[in-house]
Scaffold this active site. Sequence first.
Site, PDB file in Angstrom:
ATOM      1  N   GLU A 108       0.828  -5.648  -0.054  1.00 37.87           N
ATOM      2  CA  GLU A 108       1.650  -5.796  -1.432  1.00 37.87           C
ATOM      3  C   GLU A 108       2.924  -5.018  -1.344  1.00 37.87           C
ATOM      4  OE1 GLU A 108      -1.763  -5.836  -5.071  1.00 37.87           O
ATOM      5  OE2 GLU A 108      -2.060  -4.243  -3.778  1.00 37.87           O
ATOM      6  N   GLU A 128      -9.321  -5.975  -0.819  1.00 38.98           N
ATOM      7  CA  GLU A 128      -9.895  -4.819  -1.851  1.00 38.98           C
ATOM      8  C   GLU A 128     -11.121  -5.380  -2.405  1.00 38.98           C
ATOM      9  OE1 GLU A 128      -5.264  -4.239  -2.489  1.00 38.98           O
ATOM     10  OE2 GLU A 128      -6.822  -5.952  -1.447  1.00 38.98           O
TER      11      GLU A 128
END
Length: 254
Positions: A108, A128
């Site tokens: 990210e 995640e």
Amino acid sequence: MSDEVLVEESDGVAVITINRPKARNAVNGAVARGVAEVLDALDARPEISAYVLTGAGGTFSAGMDLKGFLTGDLPVVKGRGFGGLTEAPPKKPIVAAVEGYALAGGFELALACDLIVASAEAKFGLPEPKRGLVAAAGGIMRLPRRIPYHVAMEFALTGDHYPASRLYELGLVNRVTEPGAALEGALELARKVAANAPLALAATKKVIIESQDWSLEEMFAKQSAIINPVFGSKDAMEGAAAFAEKRAPQWKGE
């Protein structure tokens, strides 16, 4: 500045290094605050025109420091987001130099950059869901805007790792280098960017980012509000004069 974030400057480019190699540059609160402080300081300096973000020890970043997360050490800065970057990227162009892993929050961070240079051995992913979490630092919002929908879904839902070559095919990575040469490649690209006028660079970046949801009716008016000050700047006059005089321009950021 903390030891977790290092900065070096040359040729108008600042290299920002996440310096937690023993933790695979996992992002903790100190890293997030350090990155935010560095960007706030450097954005105000006209002699710095571009940034490179990288990680120490052959890894970009393995994402959030889960051990810190368990103790309440959140790697988020108010107004800046995860890693001091993802919710409010800098005004100036920033290049990610990726070696090793760019996973979860590390991926990210790379997605929050404007350009990505990666080693042929680099791996990217949003794992995640494998940890009962969600890529909340912009990954699942930015990714489908950069690559095809179904491919973004595969990345986000499987949580698997993908090689730099695949991201290059998808247009997400600008350049793939030999192993160990990502920083060198990113610096080469950043220096090309930094050779240009800083006000023009900032305005160009702002228009590209903000224009994604402008309507046809409003887009030129909104663009004009951003770029008109550039055309009236001292740097614009310097650029024209340098061209006419066949010399290198001397930018002032004014």
